[in-house]
Design an enzyme around this catalytic site. Structure first.
Site, PDB file in Angstrom:
ATOM      1  CD  GLU A 112      -2.857   1.475   2.420  1.00  0.00           C
ATOM      2  OE1 GLU A 112      -2.966   0.401   3.081  1.00  0.00           O
ATOM      3  OE2 GLU A 112      -3.426   2.269   2.532  1.00  0.00           O
ATOM      4  CD  GLU A 169      -5.962   0.392   0.434  1.00  0.00           C
ATOM      5  OE1 GLU A 169      -6.045   1.363   1.372  1.00  0.00           O
ATOM      6  OE2 GLU A 169      -5.172  -0.635   0.385  1.00  0.00           O
ATOM      7  CD  GLU A 205      -7.154  -0.596   7.737  1.00  0.00           C
ATOM      8  OE1 GLU A 205      -7.839   0.308   8.432  1.00  0.00           O
ATOM      9  OE2 GLU A 205      -6.865  -0.258   6.696  1.00  0.00           O
TER      10      GLU A 205
HETATM   11  P1  C2E Z   1      -5.234   3.822   5.817  1.00  0.00           P
HETATM   12  O1  C2E Z   1      -5.356   4.020   4.084  1.00  0.00           O
HETATM   13  O2  C2E Z   1      -6.087   3.203   6.529  1.00  0.00           O
HETATM   14  O3  C2E Z   1      -3.790   3.478   6.016  1.00  0.00           O
HETATM   15  C1  C2E Z   1      -3.236   2.700   7.013  1.00  0.00           C
HETATM   16  C2  C2E Z   1      -2.885   3.362   8.188  1.00  0.00           C
HETATM   17  O4  C2E Z   1      -2.412   2.614   9.252  1.00  0.00           O
HETATM   18  C3  C2E Z   1      -1.345   3.899   7.609  1.00  0.00           C
HETATM   19  O5  C2E Z   1      -1.238   5.383   8.378  1.00  0.00           O
HETATM   20  C4  C2E Z   1      -0.472   2.886   8.248  1.00  0.00           C
HETATM   21  O6  C2E Z   1       1.026   3.685   8.515  1.00  0.00           O
HETATM   22  C5  C2E Z   1      -1.126   2.833   9.518  1.00  0.00           C
HETATM   23  N1  C2E Z   1      -0.622   1.262  10.067  1.00  0.00           N
HETATM   24  C6  C2E Z   1      -0.203   0.237   9.452  1.00  0.00           C
HETATM   25  N2  C2E Z   1      -0.132  -0.719  10.174  1.00  0.00           N
HETATM   26  C7  C2E Z   1      -0.365  -0.362  11.338  1.00  0.00           C
HETATM   27  C8  C2E Z   1      -0.394  -1.054  12.847  1.00  0.00           C
HETATM   28  O7  C2E Z   1       0.217  -2.202  12.639  1.00  0.00           O
HETATM   29  N3  C2E Z   1      -0.679  -0.292  13.615  1.00  0.00           N
HETATM   30  C9  C2E Z   1      -0.918   1.087  13.621  1.00  0.00           C
HETATM   31  N4  C2E Z   1      -1.261   1.657  14.896  1.00  0.00           N
HETATM   32  N5  C2E Z   1      -1.116   1.597  12.523  1.00  0.00           N
HETATM   33  C10 C2E Z   1      -0.660   1.021  11.369  1.00  0.00           C
HETATM   34  P2  C2E Z   1      -0.703   6.540   7.456  1.00  0.00           P
HETATM   35  O8  C2E Z   1       0.224   6.204   6.734  1.00  0.00           O
HETATM   36  O9  C2E Z   1      -0.389   7.615   8.816  1.00  0.00           O
HETATM   37  O10 C2E Z   1      -2.029   6.954   6.828  1.00  0.00           O
HETATM   38  C11 C2E Z   1      -3.079   7.454   7.331  1.00  0.00           C
HETATM   39  C12 C2E Z   1      -4.179   7.664   6.400  1.00  0.00           C
HETATM   40  O11 C2E Z   1      -3.772   8.536   5.324  1.00  0.00           O
HETATM   41  C13 C2E Z   1      -4.536   6.318   5.400  1.00  0.00           C
HETATM   42  O12 C2E Z   1      -5.155   5.429   6.173  1.00  0.00           O
HETATM   43  C14 C2E Z   1      -4.960   6.949   4.176  1.00  0.00           C
HETATM   44  O13 C2E Z   1      -6.417   6.932   4.370  1.00  0.00           O
HETATM   45  C15 C2E Z   1      -4.437   8.124   4.430  1.00  0.00           C
HETATM   46  N6  C2E Z   1      -3.427   8.407   3.135  1.00  0.00           N
HETATM   47  C16 C2E Z   1      -2.259   7.910   3.196  1.00  0.00           C
HETATM   48  N7  C2E Z   1      -1.547   8.369   1.868  1.00  0.00           N
HETATM   49  C17 C2E Z   1      -2.431   8.844   1.067  1.00  0.00           C
HETATM   50  C18 C2E Z   1      -2.316   9.567  -0.108  1.00  0.00           C
HETATM   51  O14 C2E Z   1      -1.474   9.400  -0.911  1.00  0.00           O
HETATM   52  N8  C2E Z   1      -3.487  10.128  -0.733  1.00  0.00           N
HETATM   53  C19 C2E Z   1      -4.929  10.111   0.234  1.00  0.00           C
HETATM   54  N9  C2E Z   1      -5.887  10.648  -0.147  1.00  0.00           N
HETATM   55  N10 C2E Z   1      -4.825   9.688   1.445  1.00  0.00           N
HETATM   56  C20 C2E Z   1      -3.722   9.065   2.012  1.00  0.00           C
HETATM   57 MG    MG Z   2      -5.678   2.589   2.788  1.00  0.00          MG
HETATM   58 MG    MG Z   3      -8.165   2.171   8.864  1.00  0.00          MG
HETATM   59 MG    MG Z   4      -7.297   1.599   5.791  1.00  0.00          MG
END
Ligand code: C2E
Ligand code: MG
Ligand code: MG
Ligand code: MG
Length: 288
Positions: free
Chosen positions: A59, A146, A233
């Site tokens: 991802e 997604e 996730e």
């Molecule tokens: P998401 O799509 O639900 O992404 C998963 C988030 O959970 C990611 O945070 C990831 O680092 C975090 N995560 C993964 N494994 C674990 C785990 O074992 N424990 C915990 N506590 N957290 C975990 P991240 O990278 O901070 O991203 C947050 C949200 O930001 C993402 O949720 C996604 O919706 C959004 N996002 C990230 N990149 C993009 C992008 O390029 N464009 C858009 N529109 N949204 C983005």
């Molecule tokens: Mg996602």
């Molecule tokens: Mg989530």
């Molecule tokens: Mg997610």
């Protein structure tokens, strides 16, 4: 005394609001400068087949490589990017970089990208994504998009037509953060999803909460009868992993398998496993 306290609270509240507004304005100014400057970069989080342990794909998650603040996570800029109309440029810039990188990986590895609510209100979204795929020579069959439920309810009709165009191109669609939205089941009927991603709040409470176990089991059965794949996730430890494996056949991701990492860390890992294609290879449709 009550009156005094009340005034104190009010002053505190105003100060907090003022600080938030200032942060927001600073973030917006930073985005206006940082997006064209190329400060937004893709990180990659492994997605694993929980049954076999095989690497399924990644991802892509945006990070702001800020000149003073270092790496800034998406919760600190996505909302402001949406409100200020910069999300499309930001996302497309990160997607382009991610596609350029991932096209050098084994063609069986998939790439998932997140689409925000504002992007799903752009009638040209599908065309923009397809143009990027063509320009980067990235097979649409390797891409999964997604979307969260909160993106759907504002303009379901437009979302349906965008999703139909993406599906026509061979792109797969996942419903992200499943279980946290408003009418999950209605959306499953209205839209041709390929996958459900169970939100980490259900996954992380699996070991100590029997309701979560019941919910995850029910989602697994529902997905199976609808012919959808499931990803869990937020898997942080082996106990959770074992619970999931006892419930069904899932893909999964989380810190147990690794934190999101930059391309410079993904590539040696893939090279060690012989998953780095020397040159982009002919398209092979990845398995679900
Ligand atoms: P998401 O799509 O639900 O992404 C998963 C988030 O959970 C990611 O945070 C990831 O680092 C975090 N995560 C993964 N494994 C674990 C785990 O074992 N424990 C915990 N506590 N957290 C975990 P991240 O990278 O901070 O991203 C947050 C949200 O930001 C993402 O949720 C996604 O919706 C959004 N996002 C990230 N990149 C993009 C992008 O390029 N464009 C858009 N529109 N949204 C983005
Ligand atoms: Mg996602
Ligand atoms: Mg989530
Ligand atoms: Mg997610």
């Amino acid at each position: 005394a009550a009156k005094k306290e009340g005034r104190g609270e009010r002053a505190w509240f105003d100060a907090t609001l003022e600080r938030e507004l200032r942060n927001r304005n600073e973030t917006e100014a930073g985005l206006r400068r940082g997006v064209p400057a190329g400060e937004f970069v893709p990180f990659f989080e492994q997605q694993i087949d929980l049954e076999s342990g095989a690497l399924h794909g990644f991802e892509m998650l945006a990070r702001w490589n800020h000149p003073e603040r270092g790496l800034v996570p998406p919760d600190e800029f996505i909302d402001v990017a949406e409100e200020s109309g910069l999300i499309s440029d930001l996302s497309l810039s990160v997607f382009r970089q991610g596609l350029e990188i991932a096209r050098h990986w084994d063609p069986a590895l998939t790439l998932s990208v997140n689409i925000s609510p504002t992007q799903l209100k752009d009638p040209w979204l599908a065309q923009k994504l397809v143009k990027l795929l063509v320009e980067t020579n990235f097979p649409p069959e390797r891409l999964e998009v997604e979307i969260t439920e909160s993106s759907l309810f504002e303009n379901l009709g437009l979302a349906q037509s965008i999703i139909a165009s993406l599906k026509n191109q061979g792109i797969r669609i996942a419903l992200d953060d499943f279980g946290t939205g408003y009418s999950s089941l209605g959306h499953l009927r209205a839209l041709p999803f390929d996958r459900i991603k169970i939100d980490r709040s259900f996954v992380q409470s699996l070991t100590d909460n029997s309701e979560s176990r019941a919910i995850v089991s029910a989602i697994a059965r529902l997905a199976e009868s609808l012919g959808l794949a499931v990803t869990a996730e937020g898997i942080e430890d082996t106990q959770i992993l074992e619970r999931l494996r006892a419930i069904g056949h899932f893909k999964g991701q989380g810190w147990l398998f690794g934190r999101p990492m930059p391309a410079a860390e993904v590539e040696p890992m893939l090279a060690a496993r012989n998953l780095l294609a020397a040159a982009p290879v002919a398209v092979a449709a990845p398995s679900q």
